[in-house]
Scaffold this motif. Structure first.
Motif, PDB file in Angstrom:
ATOM      1  N   MET A   1       0.845  -1.199   0.000  1.00 52.29           N
ATOM      2  CA  MET A   1       0.000   0.000   0.000  1.00 52.29           C
ATOM      3  C   MET A   1       0.885   1.255   0.000  1.00 52.29           C
ATOM      4  N   PRO A   2       0.657   2.198  -0.926  1.00 50.77           N
ATOM      5  CA  PRO A   2       1.498   3.406  -0.990  1.00 50.77           C
ATOM      6  C   PRO A   2       1.410   4.225   0.295  1.00 50.77           C
ATOM      7  N   THR A   3       2.509   4.870   0.642  1.00 47.96           N
ATOM      8  CA  THR A   3       2.547   5.698   1.846  1.00 47.96           C
ATOM      9  C   THR A   3       3.014   7.109   1.506  1.00 47.96           C
ATOM     10  N   ARG A   4       2.780   8.032   2.434  1.00 49.83           N
ATOM     11  CA  ARG A   4       3.193   9.420   2.265  1.00 49.83           C
ATOM     12  C   ARG A   4       4.391   9.733   3.142  1.00 49.83           C
ATOM     13  N   THR A   5       5.179  10.710   2.717  1.00 47.10           N
ATOM     14  CA  THR A   5       6.147  11.325   3.616  1.00 47.10           C
ATOM     15  C   THR A   5       5.391  12.356   4.463  1.00 47.10           C
ATOM     16  N   VAL A   6       6.025  12.809   5.541  1.00 45.78           N
ATOM     17  CA  VAL A   6       5.381  13.822   6.381  1.00 45.78           C
ATOM     18  C   VAL A   6       5.140  15.100   5.586  1.00 45.78           C
ATOM     19  N   ASP A   7       6.115  15.491   4.761  1.00 46.48           N
ATOM     20  CA  ASP A   7       5.939  16.698   3.955  1.00 46.48           C
ATOM     21  C   ASP A   7       4.759  16.547   2.998  1.00 46.48           C
ATOM     22  N   GLN A   8       4.616  15.369   2.396  1.00 47.82           N
ATOM     23  CA  GLN A   8       3.461  15.123   1.534  1.00 47.82           C
ATOM     24  C   GLN A   8       2.164  15.198   2.329  1.00 47.82           C
ATOM     25  N   GLY A   9       2.217  14.720   3.565  1.00 51.54           N
ATOM     26  CA  GLY A   9       1.039  14.802   4.421  1.00 51.54           C
ATOM     27  C   GLY A   9       0.614  16.236   4.668  1.00 51.54           C
ATOM     28  N   PHE A  10       1.588  17.120   4.929  1.00 56.06           N
ATOM     29  CA  PHE A  10       1.261  18.526   5.160  1.00 56.06           C
ATOM     30  C   PHE A  10       0.752  19.198   3.886  1.00 56.06           C
ATOM     31  N   ARG A  11       1.311  18.837   2.751  1.00 56.07           N
ATOM     32  CA  ARG A  11       0.846  19.435   1.499  1.00 56.07           C
ATOM     33  C   ARG A  11      -0.583  18.997   1.179  1.00 56.07           C
ATOM     34  N   THR A  12      -0.886  17.732   1.459  1.00 50.14           N
ATOM     35  CA  THR A  12      -2.255  17.251   1.274  1.00 50.14           C
ATOM     36  C   THR A  12      -3.191  17.950   2.255  1.00 50.14           C
ATOM     37  N   PHE A  13      -2.719  18.106   3.476  1.00 51.93           N
ATOM     38  CA  PHE A  13      -3.508  18.789   4.511  1.00 51.93           C
ATOM     39  C   PHE A  13      -3.826  20.220   4.094  1.00 51.93           C
ATOM     40  N   LEU A  14      -2.838  20.903   3.501  1.00 53.64           N
ATOM     41  CA  LEU A  14      -3.044  22.285   3.061  1.00 53.64           C
ATOM     42  C   LEU A  14      -4.179  22.376   2.051  1.00 53.64           C
ATOM     43  N   SER A  15      -4.266  21.415   1.169  1.00 53.67           N
ATOM     44  CA  SER A  15      -5.334  21.446   0.159  1.00 53.67           C
ATOM     45  C   SER A  15      -6.708  21.309   0.797  1.00 53.67           C
ATOM     46  N   THR A  16      -6.795  20.587   1.916  1.00 57.66           N
ATOM     47  CA  THR A  16      -8.098  20.450   2.593  1.00 57.66           C
ATOM     48  C   THR A  16      -8.429  21.676   3.428  1.00 57.66           C
ATOM     49  N   LEU A  17      -7.410  22.424   3.837  1.00 61.81           N
ATOM     50  CA  LEU A  17      -7.639  23.618   4.655  1.00 61.81           C
ATOM     51  C   LEU A  17      -8.040  24.828   3.817  1.00 61.81           C
ATOM     52  N   THR A  18      -7.643  24.833   2.557  1.00 60.60           N
ATOM     53  CA  THR A  18      -7.902  25.980   1.691  1.00 60.60           C
ATOM     54  C   THR A  18      -9.350  25.994   1.235  1.00 60.60           C
ATOM     55  N   PRO A  19     -10.089  27.083   1.479  1.00 61.24           N
ATOM     56  CA  PRO A  19     -11.501  27.146   1.082  1.00 61.24           C
ATOM     57  C   PRO A  19     -11.704  26.903  -0.404  1.00 61.24           C
ATOM     58  N   THR A  20     -12.787  26.245  -0.729  1.00 62.01           N
ATOM     59  CA  THR A  20     -13.120  25.967  -2.125  1.00 62.01           C
ATOM     60  C   THR A  20     -13.699  27.213  -2.780  1.00 62.01           C
ATOM     61  N   ALA A  21     -13.824  27.147  -4.109  1.00 64.06           N
ATOM     62  CA  ALA A  21     -14.442  28.252  -4.849  1.00 64.06           C
ATOM     63  C   ALA A  21     -15.874  28.460  -4.381  1.00 64.06           C
ATOM     64  N   GLY A  22     -16.545  27.360  -4.030  1.00 59.50           N
ATOM     65  CA  GLY A  22     -17.925  27.459  -3.535  1.00 59.50           C
ATOM     66  C   GLY A  22     -18.015  28.231  -2.236  1.00 59.50           C
ATOM     67  N   GLU A  23     -17.046  28.027  -1.346  1.00 58.06           N
ATOM     68  CA  GLU A  23     -17.036  28.766  -0.085  1.00 58.06           C
ATOM     69  C   GLU A  23     -16.804  30.248  -0.338  1.00 58.06           C
ATOM     70  N   SER A  24     -15.908  30.561  -1.251  1.00 57.30           N
ATOM     71  CA  SER A  24     -15.642  31.964  -1.567  1.00 57.30           C
ATOM     72  C   SER A  24     -16.875  32.630  -2.150  1.00 57.30           C
ATOM     73  N   THR A  25     -17.622  31.886  -2.960  1.00 56.69           N
ATOM     74  CA  THR A  25     -18.856  32.430  -3.538  1.00 56.69           C
ATOM     75  C   THR A  25     -19.896  32.658  -2.454  1.00 56.69           C
ATOM     76  N   ALA A  26     -20.028  31.676  -1.550  1.00 55.47           N
ATOM     77  CA  ALA A  26     -20.988  31.816  -0.455  1.00 55.47           C
ATOM     78  C   ALA A  26     -20.668  33.022   0.406  1.00 55.47           C
ATOM     79  N   ALA A  27     -19.384  33.306   0.550  1.00 56.21           N
ATOM     80  CA  ALA A  27     -18.963  34.437   1.367  1.00 56.21           C
ATOM     81  C   ALA A  27     -19.408  35.765   0.780  1.00 56.21           C
ATOM     82  N   LYS A  28     -19.612  35.802  -0.538  1.00 52.22           N
ATOM     83  CA  LYS A  28     -19.971  37.050  -1.203  1.00 52.22           C
ATOM     84  C   LYS A  28     -21.482  37.249  -1.329  1.00 52.22           C
ATOM     85  N   ASN A  29     -22.246  36.207  -1.095  1.00 53.84           N
ATOM     86  CA  ASN A  29     -23.665  36.218  -1.441  1.00 53.84           C
ATOM     87  C   ASN A  29     -24.468  37.358  -0.832  1.00 53.84           C
ATOM     88  N   HIS A  30     -24.177  37.722   0.414  1.00 49.64           N
ATOM     89  CA  HIS A  30     -24.996  38.706   1.115  1.00 49.64           C
ATOM     90  C   HIS A  30     -24.336  40.091   1.181  1.00 49.64           C
TER      91      HIS A  30
END
Length: 292
Positions: A1-30
């Motif tokens: 089973m493929p594994t990650r390095t710690v640095d790869q783990g943080f880079r993957t984590f960063l992608s989940t922390l960054t708001p999606t385009a949908g969130e940015s749109t929702a932020a502008k709605n009102h």
């Protein structure tokens, strides 16, 4: 089973922390509805985004949207608490089914249950423009008075250090804020943003795992003391709003630092899977898995 390095783990984590385009749109709605309400009730002349969304350090699902509402001095009260109450009342009348409330220095307008649907409006009195062309405002100080603030200056400070370090400082800020949100640590996001940037000023390069530990160690070493605004505009910046929250934050910081130290020690010994387990504990089991 493929594994990650710690640095790869943080880079993957960063992608989940960054708001999606949908969130940015929702932020502008009102935005337009709030803007028209403040213009008609207070003669507002400028309405602009600040905070994490404005500076590219927001956390998906947790960061709300912050705006400064520039209002002419003649339409503000000497007592800033009174001004906040008036802004709250006007927005509550405009959005009667929304739980509009004061959360100094802002008025919160929560349009839904998610943070991305919540807007915070800070009444701001334009004071001057600095020699560096940063606009300076007075905003509520939470003690009935007013205090200086300059989102432009603070954003420029973070941006400069971020660019000096290959644009890795804003991700580092996100990793520290993720700990705050996932572990319910009652520290001001603004304080963390400036402390991480202050820490990074003395670094020649950023390694995510080592520097998350480094930031936590720095915060622990200084005992979460108040911070003098590095731009010399806002005076002293407190980490927490009450002494009780400060003690809670210090306790959670100590735990986080121990886990980060254990994670880095495990990685140094080649025990990558164990390192992932410690990072996962630090982030309340939201860190990517060791295995793909």
């Amino acid at each position: 089973m493929p594994t990650r390095t710690v640095d790869q783990g943080f880079r993957t984590f960063l992608s989940t922390l960054t708001p999606t385009a949908g969130e940015s749109t929702a932020a502008k709605n009102h935005r337009s509805s709030i803007k028209s309400c403040l213009e008609s009730n207070f003669g507002m002349t400028n309405f602009f985004r600040t905070g994490s969304f404005g500076n590219g350090t927001s956390i998906s699902g947790y960061s709300d949207v912050d705006y400064f509402a520039e209002i002419p001095t003649c339409n503000l009260k000497e007592n800033s608490t009174t001004t906040l109450s008036q802004v709250r009342d006007a927005l509550k009348k405009r959005f009667p089914t929304t739980n509009v409330r004061v959360s100094c220095p802002a008025v919160v307008v929560p349009f839904g249950t998610d943070a991305k649907e919540s807007t915070e409006v800070t009444p701001a009195d334009y004071i001057k423009t600095t020699d560096d062309e940063y606009r300076v405002y007075d905003i509520p100080d939470c003690s009935d008075g007013w205090m200086r603030s300059s989102p432009d200056a603070h954003n420029a400070y973070v941006r400069e250090i971020d660019e000096n370090l290959s644009k890795k400082v804003k991700p580092l800020i996100r990793f520290i804020k993720a700990w705050k949100y996932y572990r319910n640590v009652p520290i001001s996001s603004f304080y963390l943003e400036l402390r991480v940037t202050e820490y990074a000023e003395d670094e020649s390069w950023i390694s995510y795992a080592a520097d998350v530990k480094g930031v936590l160690s720095h915060l622990d070493d200084i005992d979460l003391r108040r911070m003098q605004d590095p731009k010399g505009i806002s005076g002293y910046i407190s980490p927490c709003s009450t002494d009780a929250k400060l003690e809670d934050a210090k306790s959670k910081l100590s735990t986080a630092l121990t886990r980060a130290q254990n994670a880095c020690e495990a990685e140094d010994k080649g025990n990558t899977k164990t390192a992932f387990e410690w990072w996962d504990m630090l982030y309340n089991y939201n860190f990517p898995s060791y295995y793909y």
